[in-house]
Design a protein around this motif. Sequence first.
Motif, PDB file in Angstrom:
ATOM      1  N   ASP A 113       0.870  -1.347   0.198  1.00  0.00           N
ATOM      2  CA  ASP A 113      -0.397   0.131  -0.205  1.00  0.00           C
ATOM      3  C   ASP A 113       0.969   1.104  -0.003  1.00  0.00           C
ATOM      4  O   ASP A 113       1.697   1.381   0.784  1.00  0.00           O
ATOM      5  N   TYR A 130      -2.968   6.756  -2.128  1.00  0.00           N
ATOM      6  CA  TYR A 130      -2.284   6.279  -3.405  1.00  0.00           C
ATOM      7  C   TYR A 130      -2.933   5.093  -3.957  1.00  0.00           C
ATOM      8  O   TYR A 130      -3.471   4.868  -5.263  1.00  0.00           O
ATOM      9  N   THR A 131      -2.685   4.205  -4.210  1.00  0.00           N
ATOM     10  CA  THR A 131      -2.339   3.316  -4.280  1.00  0.00           C
ATOM     11  C   THR A 131      -2.151   1.726  -4.060  1.00  0.00           C
ATOM     12  O   THR A 131      -1.071   1.549  -2.507  1.00  0.00           O
ATOM     13  N   THR A 133      -0.292  -1.935  -4.864  1.00  0.00           N
ATOM     14  CA  THR A 133       1.192  -1.924  -6.275  1.00  0.00           C
ATOM     15  C   THR A 133       1.734  -3.659  -5.873  1.00  0.00           C
ATOM     16  O   THR A 133       1.884  -3.981  -4.468  1.00  0.00           O
TER      17      THR A 133
END
Length: 176
Positions: A113, A130-131, A133
């Motif tokens: 994360d 944010y994202t 990945t």
Amino acid sequence: MVDAGIKKAVIKNKDLPNVSFNDTELFYDVRYRVISDDKNRTSQYSPITRLVVPPTSVAEMPYTSDARIIIKDLGTAPKLITSIWTFPTPAEYDVDPDVAKYEAIFSEVDTFDVWVAWQVGGTWGSYSYYTTTTSNSISVLQLASSPTGIRVAVQIPTNNKVYDTRLSLFQKEKSI
């Protein structure tokens, strides 16, 4: 023999669900079901069981990831900010016993994360998710109005997507 038909199953860390947490503990909520060898019969699901994560996991790791933030000016467009991180190599595990005991965590973390905070006018904002990945890098366009700095934090994935320093693998900041 009484235990001849009993079989054990081992679930690896990487196969566990994302970690959850509250103010006092980190935990996994899991449940299971038993399937017969011939796969013709299955049990009902077990009640949900809470597996508490030992406190000497991510939060107490002595190693800080080798992380870099690279800023590229795209001309009239916003700046492109890239963060790249790495973890210890097996050779580093042999050198430092404190790092070696966390080898399992480093070797099994394959999803991250990512959280970003901007500095505007000398004041840091709070982290924003944010994202998530599977890569060891992310790129962010500078969208905040006139930021003077960026902080990127990477943590192990969570269910509730709340930044928590106990789960943070590293934080890095850079002036823009």
